[in-house]
Design a protein around this motif. Structure first.
Motif, PDB file in Angstrom:
ATOM      1  N   HIS A  84     -20.270 102.818 -35.238  1.00 25.69           N
ATOM      2  CA  HIS A  84     -20.540 101.526 -35.648  1.00 25.69           C
ATOM      3  C   HIS A  84     -19.375 100.468 -35.717  1.00 25.69           C
ATOM      4  CE1 HIS A  84     -23.967 103.825 -37.215  1.00 25.69           C
ATOM      5  NE2 HIS A  84     -24.429 102.527 -37.412  1.00 25.69           N
ATOM      6  N   SER A  85     -18.494 100.975 -36.128  1.00 25.37           N
ATOM      7  CA  SER A  85     -16.957 100.148 -36.258  1.00 25.37           C
ATOM      8  C   SER A  85     -16.607  99.801 -34.894  1.00 25.37           C
ATOM      9  CB  SER A  85     -15.806 100.934 -36.844  1.00 25.37           C
ATOM     10  OG  SER A  85     -14.660 100.433 -37.000  1.00 25.37           O
ATOM     11  N   ARG A  86     -16.729 100.685 -34.159  1.00 25.72           N
ATOM     12  CA  ARG A  86     -16.004 100.512 -32.698  1.00 25.72           C
ATOM     13  C   ARG A  86     -16.961  99.460 -31.925  1.00 25.72           C
ATOM     14  NH1 ARG A  86     -13.090 105.711 -30.186  1.00 25.72           N
ATOM     15  NH2 ARG A  86     -12.332 106.389 -31.905  1.00 25.72           N
ATOM     16  N   LEU A  87     -18.306  99.466 -31.925  1.00 24.91           N
ATOM     17  CA  LEU A  87     -19.216  98.655 -31.067  1.00 24.91           C
ATOM     18  C   LEU A  87     -19.017  97.179 -31.974  1.00 24.91           C
ATOM     19  CD1 LEU A  87     -21.437  98.254 -28.941  1.00 24.91           C
ATOM     20  CD2 LEU A  87     -23.073  98.836 -30.463  1.00 24.91           C
ATOM     21  N   ARG A  88     -19.208  97.170 -33.146  1.00 24.77           N
ATOM     22  CA  ARG A  88     -19.084  95.958 -33.857  1.00 24.77           C
ATOM     23  C   ARG A  88     -17.613  95.260 -33.320  1.00 24.77           C
ATOM     24  NH1 ARG A  88     -22.720  92.954 -36.809  1.00 24.77           N
ATOM     25  NH2 ARG A  88     -21.828  91.651 -38.412  1.00 24.77           N
ATOM     26  N   PHE A  89     -16.592  96.017 -33.317  1.00 22.29           N
ATOM     27  CA  PHE A  89     -15.214  95.145 -32.822  1.00 22.29           C
ATOM     28  C   PHE A  89     -15.508  94.617 -31.185  1.00 22.29           C
ATOM     29  CE2 PHE A  89     -12.465  97.243 -36.063  1.00 22.29           C
ATOM     30  CZ  PHE A  89     -11.954  95.943 -36.158  1.00 22.29           C
ATOM     31  N   ILE A  90     -16.306  95.482 -30.516  1.00 21.61           N
ATOM     32  CA  ILE A  90     -16.545  95.039 -29.224  1.00 21.61           C
ATOM     33  C   ILE A  90     -17.158  93.900 -29.333  1.00 21.61           C
ATOM     34  CG2 ILE A  90     -17.661  95.677 -26.926  1.00 21.61           C
ATOM     35  CD1 ILE A  90     -16.699  98.708 -27.554  1.00 21.61           C
ATOM     36  N   LEU A  91     -18.580  93.868 -29.921  1.00 17.66           N
ATOM     37  CA  LEU A  91     -19.257  92.623 -29.785  1.00 17.66           C
ATOM     38  C   LEU A  91     -18.663  91.331 -30.258  1.00 17.66           C
ATOM     39  CD1 LEU A  91     -22.674  94.416 -30.947  1.00 17.66           C
ATOM     40  CD2 LEU A  91     -22.097  93.773 -28.370  1.00 17.66           C
ATOM     41  N   ASN A  92     -17.907  91.340 -31.551  1.00 15.40           N
ATOM     42  CA  ASN A  92     -17.274  90.611 -31.951  1.00 15.40           C
ATOM     43  C   ASN A  92     -16.400  89.762 -31.172  1.00 15.40           C
ATOM     44  OD1 ASN A  92     -18.620  90.665 -34.603  1.00 15.40           O
ATOM     45  ND2 ASN A  92     -17.152  91.845 -35.596  1.00 15.40           N
ATOM     46  N   LEU A  93     -15.553  90.733 -30.477  1.00  8.81           N
ATOM     47  CA  LEU A  93     -14.191  90.160 -29.749  1.00  8.81           C
ATOM     48  C   LEU A  93     -14.693  89.912 -28.228  1.00  8.81           C
ATOM     49  CD1 LEU A  93     -11.578  92.112 -31.501  1.00  8.81           C
ATOM     50  CD2 LEU A  93     -12.267  89.822 -31.888  1.00  8.81           C
ATOM     51  N   LEU A  94     -15.777  90.518 -27.948  1.00 10.90           N
ATOM     52  CA  LEU A  94     -16.138  90.311 -26.366  1.00 10.90           C
ATOM     53  C   LEU A  94     -15.984  88.959 -25.776  1.00 10.90           C
ATOM     54  CD1 LEU A  94     -16.794  92.354 -24.164  1.00 10.90           C
ATOM     55  CD2 LEU A  94     -19.355  92.050 -24.750  1.00 10.90           C
ATOM     56  N   PRO A  95     -16.442  87.762 -26.611  1.00 14.27           N
ATOM     57  CA  PRO A  95     -16.227  86.597 -25.886  1.00 14.27           C
ATOM     58  C   PRO A  95     -14.933  86.107 -25.508  1.00 14.27           C
ATOM     59  CG  PRO A  95     -17.707  86.476 -27.569  1.00 14.27           C
ATOM     60  CD  PRO A  95     -17.143  87.999 -27.711  1.00 14.27           C
ATOM     61  N   LEU A  96     -13.921  86.619 -26.530  1.00 10.38           N
ATOM     62  CA  LEU A  96     -12.524  86.349 -26.262  1.00 10.38           C
ATOM     63  C   LEU A  96     -11.758  87.386 -25.303  1.00 10.38           C
ATOM     64  CD1 LEU A  96     -10.737  86.040 -29.624  1.00 10.38           C
ATOM     65  CD2 LEU A  96     -11.843  84.111 -28.431  1.00 10.38           C
ATOM     66  N   ILE A  97     -12.397  88.313 -25.090  1.00 13.93           N
ATOM     67  CA  ILE A  97     -12.090  89.317 -24.033  1.00 13.93           C
ATOM     68  C   ILE A  97     -12.656  88.920 -22.387  1.00 13.93           C
ATOM     69  CG2 ILE A  97     -12.227  91.654 -22.825  1.00 13.93           C
ATOM     70  CD1 ILE A  97     -12.685  92.700 -25.750  1.00 13.93           C
ATOM     71  N   GLN A  98     -13.682  88.345 -22.395  1.00 16.38           N
ATOM     72  CA  GLN A  98     -14.191  87.544 -21.417  1.00 16.38           C
ATOM     73  C   GLN A  98     -13.617  86.282 -20.977  1.00 16.38           C
ATOM     74  OE1 GLN A  98     -18.456  87.618 -23.221  1.00 16.38           O
ATOM     75  NE2 GLN A  98     -18.963  88.409 -21.128  1.00 16.38           N
ATOM     76  N   LYS A  99     -13.000  85.607 -21.843  1.00 16.82           N
ATOM     77  CA  LYS A  99     -12.166  84.439 -21.485  1.00 16.82           C
ATOM     78  C   LYS A  99     -10.723  84.599 -21.040  1.00 16.82           C
ATOM     79  CE  LYS A  99     -14.222  81.512 -25.020  1.00 16.82           C
ATOM     80  NZ  LYS A  99     -14.265  80.709 -26.265  1.00 16.82           N
ATOM     81  N   ALA A 100     -10.433  85.978 -21.111  1.00 18.77           N
ATOM     82  CA  ALA A 100      -9.103  86.208 -20.432  1.00 18.77           C
ATOM     83  C   ALA A 100      -9.009  86.263 -19.031  1.00 18.77           C
ATOM     84  CB  ALA A 100      -8.620  87.754 -20.844  1.00 18.77           C
TER      85      ALA A 100
END
Length: 340
Positions: A132-148
């Motif tokens: 849960h914790s890991r997937l939640r971090f991924i989903l929450n921060l994925l838009p910023l990762i995609q912008k890199a």
């Protein structure tokens, strides 16, 4: 096997390959593999901005001081949080999103051996931190990762290449023997990363196996059986452990090498250019450069047997059921699949 000499040679080109100011988020970064990788990145990167998320202020103060000695121009910020709670995961992500417009590396190594403990949100701590914790971090921060621009990676440290059967009636593995729990959680981790890679084909996802390393994961262990296991492992550790420096170097390599590209970047490459004898890794679906990789302690891709098992999970609906189970918990606990 990826020889350590090839790993270190590649890492020595981090500063020359990437612009100054790489942004990296390390969750579970105050001990073990997270700590070792932060230190290795501090040694190789040019003026990185690094967020260290964890529970120990004392450990964080030490790590930050050491990293500033290694990299005078780097910024190393500690965010204290118990990330077994989804509400805290969301708070941490909001803090980071308020400060950054992109993220190059999300590195997750949070874990616990408190197998009988539950959080105030009702999740089991051991499984919840990994699922849960890991997937939640991924989903929450994925838009910023995609912008890199350039480097976009997610590294999750768990039990790659040990993927095994999944009991859909007990996805969290409550009450399982340790090996059965490890193998099921490894499969869940790879399935989650695989689905994230499908949704974000411009991001590379790597599930790793750290081997035996010095860390704080056993501090929450309970029971006589776990105590015996920890004692035996401690006795054998000098013979079987992956040294901290090697662990850190290898995980920087996973996070930066063109050996593990995002699916969309296979043709053009992403990361540090490969030199002989290295080549693009085989993804967990059996295809070279397919965007999600399950790799062992020496960087080798998972066996065809694991690839076939993961393919079976996708074909028979297990993967979708696991994803829906975990995101269903997100909605039940927080009201949303992704934090606002």
């Amino acid at each position: 096997m990826v020889a350590l000499s090839h790993v270190t040679e590649s890492n020595q080109r981090v500063a020359a390959t990437f612009p100054s100011g790489l942004v990296a988020v390390f969750v579970g970064g105050t001990s073990g593999v997270g700590e070792y990788t932060i230190q290795a990145l501090a040694k190789h990167a040019s003026n990185p901005r690094v967020y260290i998320v964890g529970r120990s202020q004392e450990a964080a103060d030490r790590i930050v001081a050491e990293c500033k000695q290694l990299n005078k121009g780097g910024i190393f910020e500690f965010i204290k949080a118990d990330v077994s709670l989804l509400k805290n995961v969301d708070d941490v992500c909001r803090q980071i999103r308020s400060k950054e417009t992109y993220i190059n590396i999300l590195f997750e190594s949070q874990g616990s051996m408190g197998f009988t403990q539950k959080t105030s949100e009702g999740l089991p701590i051991a499984s919840g931190l990994i699922m849960h914790s890991r997937l939640r971090f991924i989903l929450n921060l994925l838009p910023l990762i995609q912008k890199a621009s350039g480097l976009r990676r997610v590294v999750s440290v768990q039990a790659a290449t040990f993927e095994g059967p999944i009991d859909l009636d007990n996805i969290i593995g409550q009450g399982f023997a340790l090996r059965k729990w490890r193998n099921q959680v490894a499969s869940v981790q790879s399935l989650m990363l695989g689905e994230a890679a499908r949704r974000a084909p411009s991001v590379g996802f790597i599930h790793t196996l750290p081997g035996v390393v010095k860390s704080g994961i056993s501090r929450d262990a309970e029971g006589l059986g776990m105590a015996v296991l920890i004692k035996v492992t401690s006795f054998l550790q000098p013979l079987i452990e992956t040294p901290p420096l090697e662990s850190g170097e290898r995980h920087v390599f996973y996070a930066t090498s063109a050996m593990y590209p995002a699916r969309e970047d296979k043709a053009t490459g992403s990361g540090i250019e490969l030199e002989n004898p290295l080549s693009i890794a085989r993804g967990a679906d059996g295809r070279d450069g397919s965007g999600m990789y399950s790799v062992d302690v020496k960087g080798e891709s998972a066996s065809p047997k694991v690839e076939q098992l993961l393919a079976q999970f996708k074909n028979d609906g297990t993967a979708e059921k696991v994803w829906n189970y975990i995101t269903g918990d997100f909605k039940r606990i927080t009201g949303t699949e992704v934090a606002e």
